[in-house]
Design an enzyme around this catalytic site. Structure first.
Site, short mmCIF file in Angstrom:
data_model
loop_
_atom_site.label_atom_id
_atom_site.label_comp_id
_atom_site.label_asym_id
_atom_site.label_seq_id
_atom_site.Cartn_x
_atom_site.Cartn_y
_atom_site.Cartn_z
N HIS A 107 3.05 32.80 35.29
CA HIS A 107 1.74 32.27 35.70
C HIS A 107 0.67 33.34 35.53
O HIS A 107 0.90 34.51 35.81
CB HIS A 107 1.79 31.80 37.16
CG HIS A 107 2.34 30.41 37.29
ND1 HIS A 107 2.82 29.93 38.47
CD2 HIS A 107 2.49 29.42 36.37
CE1 HIS A 107 3.25 28.69 38.29
NE2 HIS A 107 3.06 28.36 37.02
N ASP A 132 -1.93 34.09 37.17
CA ASP A 132 -2.33 34.88 38.33
C ASP A 132 -1.30 35.99 38.61
O ASP A 132 -1.43 36.74 39.56
CB ASP A 132 -2.57 34.00 39.56
CG ASP A 132 -1.40 33.13 39.91
OD1 ASP A 132 -0.55 32.90 39.02
OD2 ASP A 132 -1.31 32.67 41.06
N HIS A 133 -0.26 36.06 37.80
CA HIS A 133 0.72 37.14 37.92
C HIS A 133 0.82 38.01 36.67
O HIS A 133 1.36 39.10 36.73
CB HIS A 133 2.09 36.58 38.30
CG HIS A 133 2.13 36.06 39.70
ND1 HIS A 133 2.69 36.74 40.74
CD2 HIS A 133 1.61 34.92 40.23
CE1 HIS A 133 2.54 36.04 41.86
NE2 HIS A 133 1.89 34.94 41.57
N HIS A 172 10.72 29.44 41.12
CA HIS A 172 9.32 28.99 41.20
C HIS A 172 8.91 28.29 39.89
O HIS A 172 8.39 27.19 39.91
CB HIS A 172 8.44 30.21 41.46
CG HIS A 172 6.97 29.95 41.38
ND1 HIS A 172 6.34 29.06 42.22
CD2 HIS A 172 6.02 30.45 40.56
CE1 HIS A 172 5.05 29.03 41.91
NE2 HIS A 172 4.83 29.85 40.91
N ASP A 227 6.44 34.68 43.36
CA ASP A 227 6.39 33.36 43.98
C ASP A 227 7.80 32.79 43.94
O ASP A 227 8.51 32.98 42.96
CB ASP A 227 5.44 32.44 43.22
CG ASP A 227 3.99 32.86 43.41
OD1 ASP A 227 3.74 33.73 44.28
OD2 ASP A 227 3.12 32.35 42.70
N GLU A 263 5.43 36.53 49.17
CA GLU A 263 4.25 35.69 49.05
C GLU A 263 4.17 34.82 50.30
O GLU A 263 5.16 34.61 50.99
CB GLU A 263 4.36 34.80 47.82
CG GLU A 263 5.49 33.78 47.92
CD GLU A 263 5.09 32.39 47.44
OE1 GLU A 263 3.90 32.05 47.57
OE2 GLU A 263 5.96 31.66 46.96
N HIS A 320 -0.52 37.35 48.95
CA HIS A 320 -0.68 36.08 48.26
C HIS A 320 -0.82 34.93 49.26
O HIS A 320 -0.12 33.93 49.19
CB HIS A 320 0.54 35.84 47.36
CG HIS A 320 0.20 35.12 46.09
ND1 HIS A 320 0.15 33.77 46.01
CD2 HIS A 320 -0.09 35.59 44.86
CE1 HIS A 320 -0.15 33.42 44.76
NE2 HIS A 320 -0.31 34.51 44.06
#
Lengths: 599, 572
Positions: free
Chosen positions: A69, A71-72, A156, A177, A202, A413
């Site tokens: 993802h 955001d990672h 995830h 996550d 998270e 997070h």
């Protein structure tokens, strides 16, 4: 020894995951995410904190990416190619496969569509990926002689992993996550009882305890079905990989069962490719899919077809999966603008939206949106939020903590208020310290590591042999000598220590004279002493030797007549320093005299 | 053969590759074995396929009754060879069933390469890529100080599996080496070339080709070679059939183990494309697979063709039908590629045969040249191997190059022999708790060497040792009840440290005087000195390595003198 973590990006915010951990002198960066709510410098983490002390490559021992993802991992090419980092970057095989595709996708939207400059290029993505080392699940990767990392299944998205970072006996686990309940295509996260000094978890759903998965699925299907029945269009903004596949499987089976005819589309050319990744990395999906993949590939859909931009204006009902998932750009936003004005239509947000995105605005109830060029868009379509994000809920987070038994927990997070609640719960239930640093805040955690030394097998065996029947109330002391040379610590028996150092033992011996009033002959006195000692010292080896002396263990007792007084006998009690206690006890015992023997 | 060993006492079984697990159900289901089996995921999945094919082939031709009278030694003696020479026939077992296979496989713990697995806190085992087959492993068994490598079925050639991990084998105390190539004289690359040319020639002449093979392994490489070869050889219209109850599964499974494949194939998966080109052969209908010769196959069957099927021993499976179907024509060819069976023995019952027979054994496992290269690279202290590797093959006794040559010479073992490995364990890890470590007072004895005496409580749990600070001595009981004499007996010997050093005469006398002994008199002796304390009627013999205090029974005096002496000595 200290361990600290610093969050340039994660902290109390969902968006930019980037955490720096220093553990026993090693510096590891966990994730390198970007914030999708921003269009300026704020979208990338601020690496100047690290670079003010020199080059990133010199400072960091390695970088770990938990999953694909953005955001990672969205800031990774910026970090490695524009700021400059040449050290190793670790991620799992599926992440390594999918990550560059999403980065390229993201780059295209930002540069080609929005016309932004000062952004990473396609070549930079390629160069960045060359620095990536792929890891297997549970493989112990030796980053250098002291630092090792190990990946665990996180469930995830495809290839998502949690990582254990270990130096000596100190360790940190970073969850990325994760999801503690298996879903339609992935399994549940799992950690062994690794007892890390720190668990960085998270906390996206810190306070949510989600109702059963089945209910949510039924709810979702019902809403889609109703909308389609009344001729409306359903928009489901998703990310190309992950949740999308689960929802596709869900709709595919529902359409099949209900014999529905309304078309389902999936936007962008990524779909087919994405499904291919799922097929090739099927070992990362859940048990059921893995077991049946030879007979039926779950990722080959009959009812779901590729979407063309022109279809959006077609009359009649339809369901469209469109990227990206937070309605911040691209095709999903385009379709949304077209359909927003009709109250028959529906948009279902199946995942979390960061602040600043259109997705977040409509979910927080905004119905009049200011679009580019000061245009106002009125939202009349129904807006539904369904939490399908595969994050652990509060129950799941507690469960993972129970599995891993960490000594400290650090929440990232998530949103401050919810994190505070969870923090209290964790501290109450597990009695461990729990931290929740803000962006850019440093948390320092003191560890108390054991010191491993080498013990000579001779000494250890001697100890375990004597200690065969341990007395719980009086634990036995063992005695050894710790030799410290350079950096080696060895625990050996005192005898061996002396020998190795080339030193001789110094014998310290005591001989005490004890006077006893006894008119009898010497050998009779000795016999009385012998009988007396034998009676008192039942647990000891008391012997009467042919030369007329007595031994108690290694203590020697001899009797001579007093030179002046025949009625007094002199007992010479002789012992070494090592028998100090017994020797001292014997002299005081003998000094009290002998019991009157019956004639 | 299990009477040597009580398998219920075995804690762990490590599996090297899918060919090495075919007897697993016999152990897990019949012997009382309760330990753990470790293997990689491809090993288990493909091993299951091999067993499934075996069971299927056997069960397809059920025997109405099975003869066992011949196993009687008196009867067996009279039978023709090879039956009369068979050993341990009473131990022969019937083939297991699928439920037994499933039960056996369910007991396997999946592991990944370079995963460290703790066993009972005492040793750690780690599988490493051995380069021979999908998921094939060498194993490292190590404690903190000793390292044993088990190298079995390894390959240095570049085929489809991940390359062999040699670096991790370094610093082994003992390296157990087995599973070398069965055909040390054959070069696998040359054999593949011969395979292709023989195949092409036969087909061009209108004949059929039969390849007896296992459903996984070398077949993937053969298909890949053919993929590159068929167009240039003008074979694009010749059908390839792969017939096995597990053909489809084997082809599908081969595509999903990206992480266990060589670099080139991994890169393909990132694109994403299937790693093996047989996906394309299937898509273009050049390769077709069937569970058996019945059903669809009989409709699709066209000649001339190439058939891959099992079992390579030619004793069961669909290969038997093709031998009978094609054996009479000299146009046809059977090509043996699996090295496990003698092709002459395999063919014996089919003689006389008109069919051409080509022997192209493809064994990618280590040959002796590669072994010596490997051993030079890895440098184990000792090498242990089966006896036959330490001498030239019996049929080629002049070929001294066909044996293991290393220094020191390899230790060899024979069937049912127990070997003691030549190393002695000296150390073990122990952990010192932080508070105990804080309490230690190190003393520098020599430059760079410090020591501290440690008196601590030893806790051992799960083979892990921890030293803790001893608990504080309990307070003496408040009640001053008179005790019996025997109550005071010291309960057990508490260890006092050893002493070392020597006592300088003059300083010692000064110290005595400082502590109130005014009448000190010193006499010299042959080995040292005698110090007399006249009033106290006490005598102290001082020598280089000993001190002897002889006094009256005056405990305070003795203790005082003792402490003065100890001041000059170091404790160990």
């Amino acid at each position: 020894l200290l361990m600290f973590s610093w969050c340039p990006g994660a902290g109390q915010d969902v968006g930019r995951s980037c955490i720096l951990v220093s553990i026993a002198g090693k510096n590891v960066m966990l994730d390198c995410g970007m914030h999708m709510g921003y269009n300026d410098d704020r979208r990338f983490p601020d690496f100047s904190y690290i670079t003010q002390n020199g080059r990133l490559t010199d400072f960091l021992d390695c970088v770990i990416i938990s999953h694909f993802h953005l955001d990672h991992c969205g800031a990774l090419p910026y970090f490695s190619e524009m700021v400059g980092y040449d050290g190793p970057i670790y991620m799992t095989h599926p992440t390594k496969a999918i990550c560059p595709i999403l980065l390229e996708d993201y780059r295209k939207i930002t540069v080609d569509k929005k016309g932004e400059t000062n952004f990473f290029t396609s070549q930079m993505i390629k160069d960045c990926m060359k620095k990536v080392v792929a890891v297997h699940l549970h493989q112990t990767v030796q980053v250098d002689e002291e630092l090792e990392i190990k990946a665990y299944y996180a469930g995830h998205v495809l290839g998502a992993a949690m990582f254990q970072i270990k130096v000596g006996c100190e360790s940190v686990v970073y969850t990325g996550d994760y999801n503690m309940t298996p879903d339609r295509h992935l399994g549940a996260a799992w950690l062994d009882k690794c007892r890390p000094d720190l668990l960085i978890t998270e906390s996206t759903y810190a306070t949510t305890i989600r109702d059963s998965k089945r209910c949510r699925e039924r709810d979702f299907l019902k809403k889609v079905h109703e909308t389609v029945e009344r001729g409306g269009k359903v928009l489901i903004p998703v990310f190309a990989l992950g949740r999308a596949q689960e929802l596709c499987i869900l709709l595919e089976t529902f359409w099949e069962r209900m014999n529905l005819k309304a078309p389902i589309y999936f936007s962008t050319g990524l779909t087919e490719k994405a499904n291919h990744y799922y097929k090739l990395f099927i070992t990362w999906t859940n048990q059921k899919i893995r077991k049946t993949f030879v007979q039926r590939n779950m990722f080959e859909f009959k009812h779901i077809k590729a979407f063309d931009r022109a279809f959006a204006d077609n009359p009649g009902p339809m369901v469209v999966f469109a990227t990206p998932g937070m309605l911040h750009a691209g095709q999903s936003l385009q379709i949304f603008r077209k359909w927003a004005g009709n109250e028959k239509n529906m948009v279902i947000m199946p995942g979390y939206c960061v602040q600043g995105t259109v997705g977040h605005k409509i979910l927080s109830g905004q119905r009049k949106l200011e679009m580019e060029g000061r245009q106002i868009l009125e939202v009349k379509m129904q807006v539904e939020y369904m939490s399908f994000s595969a994050h652990a809920d509060a129950k799941g987070i507690m469960q993972l903590i129970r599995q891993a038994e960490p000594r400290n927990v650090l929440l990232v997070h998530g949103e401050a208020k919810k994190m505070e609640f969870l923090k209290q719960k964790i501290e109450q239930e597990f009695h461990v310290s729990c931290f929740m640093p803000a962006n850019g805040e440093t948390t320092t955690i003191l560890t108390n590591p054991c010191i491993p030394v080498d013990i000579s097998l001779g000494l250890l065996k001697r100890e375990t042999a004597i200690g065969a029947a341990p007395d719980a109330k009086r634990p036995r002391l063992m005695h050894g000598t710790l030799l410290m040379k350079d950096n080696s610590f060895r625990l050996v028996s005192p005898e061996q220590a002396l020998k190795e150092l080339g030193l001789a033992e110094h014998q310290l011996r005591f001989t005490c004279r004890v006077h006893i009033q006894d008119p009898r002959k010497e050998h009779e006195t000795v016999l009385r002493v012998y009988n007396h000692l034998k009676g008192v010292l039942k647990d000891y080896s008391v012997q009467h030797l042919p030369d007329g002396s007595i031994t108690v263990e290694s203590i020697l007792i001899q009797a001579t007549a007093h030179s002046e007084d025949q009625g007094t006998k002199v007992l010479l009690v002789s012992w070494t320093y090592q028998d100090e206690e017994l020797g001292s006890y014997l002299t005081s015992l003998l000094k009290k005299g002998l019991p009157q023997s019956t004639p | 053969q299990t009477e040597l060993l009580d398998l219920s006492t075995v804690d762990v079984i490590l599996i090297s590759n899918y060919h090495c697990m075919m007897a697993l159900p016999y152990i897990t289901e019949y012997t009382g074995f309760t330990g753990t089996v470790y293997a990689t995921e491809p090993t288990v999945q493909i091993g299951r396929l091999l067993m499934e094919e075996l069971v299927n082939s056997i069960e397809r031709v059920p025997k109405a009754q099975s003869a066992s009278m011949w196993k009687n030694k008196e009867v067996q003696r009279l039978l023709p060879a090879p039956l009369k020479d068979a050993v341990e026939v009473s131990m022969w077992r019937k083939c297991y069933t699928m439920p037994e296979v499933n039960a056996a496989l369910s007991k396997i713990q999946l592991v990944g390469y370079s995963q460290k697995i703790e066993l009972f806190g005492a040793v750690q085992v780690t599988p490493l890529s051995s380069g021979y087959a999908l998921g094939s492993s060498n194993w490292i068994i190590q404690s903190h100080y000793e390292k044993v490598s088990y190298v079995s079925g390894s390959s240095l050639l570049t085929t489809h599996p991940q390359p062999m991990d040699q670096a991790s084998l370094k610093n082994s105390d003992v390296l157990i080496l087995t599973g070398l190539t069965q055909i040390p004289t054959a070069n696998p690359d040359g054999m593949v070339g011969e395979f292709c040319s023989n195949l092409a020639m036969t087909v061009r002449n209108g004949g059929n080709v039969l390849v007896p093979c296992y459903p996984s392994g070398v077949i993937y490489d053969l298909l890949e070679c053919l993929y590159q070869y068929i167009d240039s050889a003008g074979l694009s219209n010749v059908p390839f059939y792969f017939i096995s109850p597990v053909a489809n599964s084997s082809l599908e499974f081969s595509q999903i183990f990206a992480e266990w494949l060589c670099h080139n194939k991994q890169t393909k998966v990132y694109l994403p494309e299937p790693p093996f080109p047989h996906a394309e052969l299937i898509q273009t209908n050049k390769l077709k697979h069937y569970p058996s010769i019945h059903g669809d196959f009989s409709n699709d069957f066209k000649q001339p063709c190439v058939v891959f099927t099992g079992h390579p021993s030619l004793r069961f499976g669909d290969v038997v039908h093709f031998m009978e179907l094609w054996g009479k024509s000299s146009l046809n060819t059977v090509i043996f590629t699996e090295p496990d069976f003698s092709y002459l023995d395999a063919l014996a019952p089919y003689q006389p045969l008109a069919m051409k027979c080509v022997y192209c054994p493809i064994d990618t496992r280590l040959n002796f040249i590669q072994v010596s290269k490997l051993l030079k690279e890895v440098q184990p202290l000792h090498v242990v191997c089966p006896e036959q590797y330490t001498q030239p093959p019996p049929t080629q006794s002049h070929r001294t190059d066909l044996m293991i040559d290393c220094q020191p010479p390899a230790m060899s073992y024979r069937r049912a022999e127990v070997l003691t490995l030549p190393y002695k364990r000296r150390y073990e890890k122990i952990e010192i708790m932080p508070d105990l470590a804080d309490s230690l007072v190190p003393l520098e004895i020599k430059p760079g060497i410090s020591l501290a005496t440690v008196s601590a409580v030893l806790h051992t749990k799960d083979n892990k040792h921890v030293l803790q600070l001893p608990p504080k001595p309990p307070q003496p009981p408040a009640s001053k009840k008179r005790k019996r004499v025997s109550d005071d007996v010291p309960e057990c010997k508490s260890l006092k440290p050893l002493l070392s050093g020597s006592i300088p005469m003059d300083q010692f006398v000064q110290t005595l005087e400082k502590h109130g002994f005014s009448d000190v008199k010193v006499e010299d002796t042959a080995k040292g000195h005698i110090v007399l304390l006249q009033e106290a009627e006490t005598l102290i013999q001082l020598e280089e390595d000993s001190t002897h205090i002889i006094c009256d029974n005056d405990e305070p005096l003795r203790v005082k003198l003792r402490d003065l002496v100890l001041k000059f000595l170091q404790k160990f």
